[in-house]
Design a protein around this motif. Structure first.
Motif, PDB file in Angstrom:
ATOM      1  N   LYS A 141       0.814  -1.228   0.000  1.00 29.30           N
ATOM      2  CA  LYS A 141       0.000   0.000   0.000  1.00 29.30           C
ATOM      3  C   LYS A 141       0.841   1.269   0.000  1.00 29.30           C
ATOM      4  CE  LYS A 141      -3.964  -2.131   0.330  1.00 29.30           C
ATOM      5  NZ  LYS A 141      -5.003  -2.047  -0.676  1.00 29.30           N
ATOM      6  N   GLY A 142       2.134   1.159   0.269  1.00 29.76           N
ATOM      7  CA  GLY A 142       2.978   2.343   0.294  1.00 29.76           C
ATOM      8  C   GLY A 142       4.266   2.090   1.049  1.00 29.76           C
ATOM      9  N   LYS A 143       5.245   2.921   0.774  1.00 29.50           N
ATOM     10  CA  LYS A 143       6.556   2.778   1.406  1.00 29.50           C
ATOM     11  C   LYS A 143       6.652   3.730   2.595  1.00 29.50           C
ATOM     12  CE  LYS A 143      11.483   3.040   0.480  1.00 29.50           C
ATOM     13  NZ  LYS A 143      12.537   3.223  -0.507  1.00 29.50           N
ATOM     14  N   LEU A 144       7.183   3.221   3.706  1.00 29.17           N
ATOM     15  CA  LEU A 144       7.388   4.061   4.882  1.00 29.17           C
ATOM     16  C   LEU A 144       8.625   4.929   4.689  1.00 29.17           C
ATOM     17  CD1 LEU A 144       6.728   1.433   7.675  1.00 29.17           C
ATOM     18  CD2 LEU A 144       5.335   3.448   7.204  1.00 29.17           C
ATOM     19  N   ALA A 145       8.508   6.192   5.044  1.00 31.60           N
ATOM     20  CA  ALA A 145       9.652   7.110   4.967  1.00 31.60           C
ATOM     21  C   ALA A 145      10.628   6.810   6.102  1.00 31.60           C
ATOM     22  CB  ALA A 145       9.164   8.550   5.070  1.00 31.60           C
ATOM     23  N   ASN A 146      11.892   7.094   5.863  1.00 32.83           N
ATOM     24  CA  ASN A 146      12.887   6.953   6.935  1.00 32.83           C
ATOM     25  C   ASN A 146      12.524   7.877   8.098  1.00 32.83           C
ATOM     26  OD1 ASN A 146      14.979   6.471   4.295  1.00 32.83           O
ATOM     27  ND2 ASN A 146      15.096   5.030   5.998  1.00 32.83           N
ATOM     28  N   THR A 147      12.579   7.362   9.287  1.00 40.44           N
ATOM     29  CA  THR A 147      12.204   8.005  10.563  1.00 40.44           C
ATOM     30  C   THR A 147      10.740   8.410  10.621  1.00 40.44           C
ATOM     31  OG1 THR A 147      12.960  10.269  10.012  1.00 40.44           O
ATOM     32  CG2 THR A 147      14.568   8.791  11.072  1.00 40.44           C
ATOM     33  N   SER A 148       9.901   7.773   9.814  1.00 40.47           N
ATOM     34  CA  SER A 148       8.466   8.041   9.925  1.00 40.47           C
ATOM     35  C   SER A 148       7.915   7.430  11.211  1.00 40.47           C
ATOM     36  CB  SER A 148       7.712   7.475   8.724  1.00 40.47           C
ATOM     37  OG  SER A 148       7.834   6.064   8.673  1.00 40.47           O
ATOM     38  N   ILE A 149       6.850   8.050  11.691  1.00 42.40           N
ATOM     39  CA  ILE A 149       6.190   7.622  12.928  1.00 42.40           C
ATOM     40  C   ILE A 149       4.876   6.939  12.568  1.00 42.40           C
ATOM     41  CG2 ILE A 149       5.097   8.408  15.075  1.00 42.40           C
ATOM     42  CD1 ILE A 149       6.809  11.018  14.706  1.00 42.40           C
ATOM     43  N   THR A 150       4.652   5.773  13.139  1.00 41.10           N
ATOM     44  CA  THR A 150       3.346   5.131  13.105  1.00 41.10           C
ATOM     45  C   THR A 150       2.926   4.952  14.557  1.00 41.10           C
ATOM     46  OG1 THR A 150       3.741   4.029  10.997  1.00 41.10           O
ATOM     47  CG2 THR A 150       2.075   3.055  12.439  1.00 41.10           C
ATOM     48  N   GLN A 151       1.808   5.546  14.919  1.00 38.77           N
ATOM     49  CA  GLN A 151       1.376   5.526  16.318  1.00 38.77           C
ATOM     50  C   GLN A 151       0.179   4.599  16.482  1.00 38.77           C
ATOM     51  OE1 GLN A 151       1.442   9.309  18.373  1.00 38.77           O
ATOM     52  NE2 GLN A 151      -0.442   8.771  19.458  1.00 38.77           N
TER      53      GLN A 151
END
Length: 196
Positions: A167-177
């Motif tokens: 569904k998509g690529k996570l960015a470097n240092t992205s936050i998922t809460q």
């Protein structure tokens, strides 16, 4: 509250070489990304009681930078939070891999080749590890630093495929809460990068 962060940019992210479980350090930009996120946490008065990280350098270094100014008792390393093991493909350029295995990162339900860990096995170890962390920390502010593919596989499972793998690529240092409530996860933020 569970705050799951993808590691900062690594040297191999820059040249688009498949890392998997190869132990590659952060790039200079990756260190800067982690420092910016650390400043964001401080500015927002976000502190963690517990910190868990993959034992691979790029995640562990990110966790160290993120918590440098926080009064924490220690960082716990967990091998179960590692990225997927890609076997013989690790170290190869992603463009070369895509030529022969275009769906290598989203290949649910197919036999594995090249000694790869199956996506299902990686997903299961991530779900088990993060569920155990959620139960142990009982809602206390908790930071988990891991890897893009591993985090996305976990999110794919807990959202029934609404977000995560494919569904998509996570960015470097992205936050998922996330919030852990009644023995299940609720996603409150996904791939959030207010610091970048």
């Amino acid at each position: 509250m569970l705050c799951i962060v993808r590691h900062g940019e690594s040297e191999w992210n820059v040249i688009k070489r498949l890392q998997g479980q190869k132990d590659i350090p952060l790039s200079k930009k990756g260190i800067q990304q982690a420092k910016k996120l650390a400043t964001h946490f401080i500015d927002q008065n976000i502190h963690f009681e517990y910190v868990f990280t993959s034992d691979l350098k790029r995640a562990n270094q990110t966790a160290q930078w993120l918590t440098e100014a926080m009064p924490i008792s220690g960082i716990k390393t967990e091998t179960a939070l590692r990225e997927r093991y890609y076997g013989e493909l690790e170290g190869r350029l992603i463009t070369d891999i895509v030529d022969t295995l275009p769906d290598f990162q989203i290949n649910f339900g197919v036999p594995m080749r090249y000694g790869m860990e199956s996506l299902e096995d990686m997903q299961e170890r991530m779900v088990t590890a993060i569920t155990n962390i959620a139960k142990m920390t009982e809602g206390a502010p908790t930071l988990i630093v891991s890897h893009g593919g591993a985090i996305n596989a976990f999110l794919h499972r807990i959202t029934n495929g609404e977000i995560g793998t494919g569904k998509g690529k996570l960015a470097n240092t992205s936050i998922t809460q996330l919030r852990w409530l009644d023995d299940s996860f609720e996603v409150e933020a996904y791939n959030h990068t207010p610091h970048l």
